[in-house]
Scaffold this active site. Structure first.
Site, short mmCIF file in Angstrom:
data_model
loop_
_atom_site.label_atom_id
_atom_site.label_comp_id
_atom_site.label_asym_id
_atom_site.label_seq_id
_atom_site.Cartn_x
_atom_site.Cartn_y
_atom_site.Cartn_z
CG HIS A 154 26.73 22.41 15.11
ND1 HIS A 154 26.43 23.72 15.35
CD2 HIS A 154 27.55 22.41 14.03
CE1 HIS A 154 27.05 24.49 14.46
NE2 HIS A 154 27.74 23.71 13.65
CG PHE B 123 21.65 25.44 11.03
CD1 PHE B 123 22.95 25.07 11.31
CD2 PHE B 123 20.92 24.64 10.15
CE1 PHE B 123 23.52 23.94 10.74
CE2 PHE B 123 21.48 23.52 9.58
CZ PHE B 123 22.78 23.16 9.88
CG HIS C 23 29.55 20.48 10.72
ND1 HIS C 23 28.24 20.36 10.31
CD2 HIS C 23 29.68 21.76 11.15
CE1 HIS C 23 27.62 21.50 10.46
NE2 HIS C 23 28.47 22.38 10.97
CG HIS D 272 31.99 26.13 11.43
ND1 HIS D 272 31.77 25.56 10.21
CD2 HIS D 272 30.90 25.87 12.18
CE1 HIS D 272 30.58 24.99 10.21
NE2 HIS D 272 30.02 25.16 11.39
CG HIS E 213 24.06 24.53 7.02
ND1 HIS E 213 23.45 25.74 7.26
CD2 HIS E 213 25.21 24.54 7.74
CE1 HIS E 213 24.19 26.44 8.10
NE2 HIS E 213 25.26 25.74 8.40
CG HIS F 185 25.33 30.24 11.18
ND1 HIS F 185 24.57 29.29 11.81
CD2 HIS F 185 26.14 29.57 10.34
CE1 HIS F 185 24.92 28.09 11.37
NE2 HIS F 185 25.88 28.23 10.47
CG HIS G 144 30.24 27.34 7.35
ND1 HIS G 144 29.38 26.68 6.49
CD2 HIS G 144 29.50 27.63 8.46
CE1 HIS G 144 28.20 26.58 7.08
NE2 HIS G 144 28.24 27.13 8.26
#
Ligand code: C2O
Length: 582
Positions: free
Chosen positions: A330, A351, A326, A364, A198, A177, A207
């Site tokens: 995070h 990230f 999403h 995810h 992204h 990632h 993903h």
């Protein structure tokens, strides 16, 4: 240096075909560089990203080759038609992997996240179907399922010490990632452009494949071909806390680098409104999911993300789901204390480190499930599949459960059942969570401080801004709001919400007819610190609920939730919803 507006409307109608059983050398295949794209006569998607012809060595090489081929592609023709360069984004060249970067300072990070090298790359073929893996909701997983999950992660962590170069190890998996998101990989052939998965249409397929291999690796480590990764069911009130299986300090699923306030019974704040009222948080969450799945979406790219092609800038624009729930998860899980050792919002809030928290994969898994639900379950008038070859043929590299380096394509993962997994069926309480109609039509004259677009552009979001925007036509009911040239400091966490004709100003409450959608972004490093994105928010049902289709103008209220001073919006307009093609 001339900067040309490029679009990737030119498609490979005859995409490269790899002989499926052949193996390929690790470095970029020369055939990539000789592929000519042709204008498709059946489908167009624009990439609309700026690129700089002079500064890209890769592009010049490419042009020379095209010139060498002669014919219709003369130099003048190429310069006049830069979109002739368009191609799908290629898998990275691992031999050229570099440092990842600190999102805040731009300095090279003290982590190396490049993957191990392999002597060959195999074009991945799905293995023969054995048995469906059924991913359970994390809060409903059986004791046995949890025990297997813990044991598999324990073994994965063990590899970090017993064989740190094993690509299936926990840190190696987390680093995938980091490398795909924090500037370690350039786009093949474009040394000045990061490969970023992204904020574009690569988000879902990257993903999905990432979790596909991760799940198979975990299954292999415990010799269980039915092992399935649980999903964090944050779209259902019963799943709106950190799943308890991640919250036991002695479990391999635990991660110390999380916000200590957001564990136990704390309700997840997907929308970053920071409301202190748990019921309001739940209502906001359901509203946001309804909005990103249904209400604000007019096209496949609205949901899945904007086109991103070879040679174009990263971050063209996130889809509504990436952009919404999403990113909210995070932010919520990661640390917030920037004076402490985790000042980059580790692990989930950045990230580069997100993959170090086992909860990332469970989160995810639900993001992936939302894609499945959107595509297969929701009956809406929106086409569900992006059919551009520039999407279908975008490529990624992963190590599989047998430590083989494999190449996969974005277009080969639309149907998760073909990939051998599916999801436990659970209630979708957001499905009919349309906000109530407004009892009385708003009096736009009650909305003070509204300014004309011309007088406020470019809009800085230091504070709430109210803009008068003309509708495309009186009586036009099917319209969308376009926010263009959204310029952000990509090293900052960004969030703002959009309301239409909002005279009440109850900004903690999203479950109102006036709420039209959101924009959010996690910190990440790109070579161009300033990324430019755009989003479109469909207004059709907002209009119905506030009764404004027959008006000439509306007032758009934009409420910053995080780091608004680092956002400017270069364009704002209302246009009819485009004809239905993705
Ligand atoms: Cu690759 Cu949720 O981020």
């Amino acid at each position: 240096m001339a900067s040309l507006q490029a679009s990737c409307t030119v498609l490979s109608t005859h995409p490269r075909s790899h002989s499926s059983s052949s193996t390929q050398p690790l470095s970029a295949r020369p055939s990539h560089l000789f592929t000519l794209s042709r204008r498709s006569d059946r489908f167009q998607v624009s990439c609309d990203a700026k690129k700089n012809v002079e500064s890209s060595q890769g592009k010049i090489d490419r042009r020379n080759m095209l010139l060498g081929l002669g014919g219709m592609y003369g130099a003048a023709n190429l310069l006049a038609n830069p979109s002739a360069y368009a191609d799908p984004v290629q898998a990275p060249d691992f031999t050229k992997c570099g440092d990842a970067h600190d999102a805040q300072t731009g300095a090279a990070l003290d982590v190396k996240c490049c993957p191990p090298l392999a002597d060959k790359i195999i074009d991945y073929k799905l293995p023969p179907f054995q048995m469906m893996r059924i991913r359970p909701a994390a809060h409903r997983a059986s004791k046995e399922q949890v025990a297997k999950y813990e044991e598999a992660i324990r073994r994965m962590r063990e590899l970090d010490t017993t064989d740190p170069q094993d690509p299936r190890g926990f840190m190696q998996q987390a680093n995938i990632h980091c490398a795909y998101c924090n500037g370690a990989h350039d786009q093949v052939g474009f040394n000045n452009l990061d490969l970023q998965v992204h904020n574009s249409w690569l988000f879902f397929p990257f993903h999905r494949w990432y979790l596909y291999f991760y799940e198979r690796i975990l299954g292999k480590l415990i010799n269980d071909p039915t092992f399935a990764l649980p999903f964090w069911n944050w779209d259902n009130p019963k799943g709106m806390i950190l799943p308890p299986i991640f919250d036991k300090t002695d479990s391999p699923l635990y991660d110390a680098n999380r916000d200590p306030n957001n564990r136990g019974s704390a309700v997840v704040d997907l929308t970053i409104t920071r409301s202190k009222d748990n019921l309001q948080l739940v209502a906001n969450n359901l509203t946001a999911i309804y909005s990103e799945m249904i209400r604000s979406v007019s096209t496949a790219t609205d949901f899945m993300g904007k086109p991103y092609c070879a040679g174009t800038n990263p971050n063209p624009g996130p889809g509504s789901s990436e952009n919404g729930s999403h990113t909210g998860v995070h932010w919520w899980v990661g640390t917030k204390d920037t004076s402490g050792p985790n000042k980059l919002n580790e692990d989930m809030g950045n990230f580069y480190s997100a993959g170090r928290d086992p909860a990332f994969y469970c989160h995810h898994s639900n993001v992936d499930r939302m894609w499945t639900i959107w595509r297969d379950v929701l009956k809406t008038d929106v086409p569900k599949d992006i059919t551009s070859a520039n999407y279908l043929n975008a490529e990624f590299l992963f190590y599989d459960e047998n430590k083989q380096l494999v190449r996969v394509k974005a277009g080969d993962c639309y149907d998760q059942r073909k990939l051998g997994y599916d999801y436990e069926r659970i209630d979708l309480p957001w499905l009919n969570y349309r906000p109530p109609k407004k009892a009385a039509k708003a009096k736009v004259s009650n909305i003070s401080d509204a300014k004309t677009a011309a007088s406020v552009l470019p809009i800085n979001l230091k504070k709430t801004v109210k803009v008068i925007v003309p509708k495309s036509a009186k009586g036009q009911a099917d319209e969308q709001l376009m926010l263009q040239d959204i310029q952000t400091d990509t090293t900052k966490f960004i969030k703002f919400d959009v309301f239409i004709n909002d005279e009440d100003d109850k900004i903690e409450e999203l479950d109102r007819a006036e709420y039209a959608g959101s924009f959010a972004q996690l910190p990440h490093k790109t070579k161009n610190k300033q990324g430019k994105s755009s989003i479109s928010l469909r207004l059709t049902s907002v209009y119905e609920d506030i009764d404004v289709a027959d008006d000439d103008t509306v007032v758009v209220t934009i409420v910053p939730r995080s780091n608004g001073e680092y956002v400017t919006i270069g364009g704002i307009k209302i246009v009819p919803v485009p004809p239905r093609s993705s």
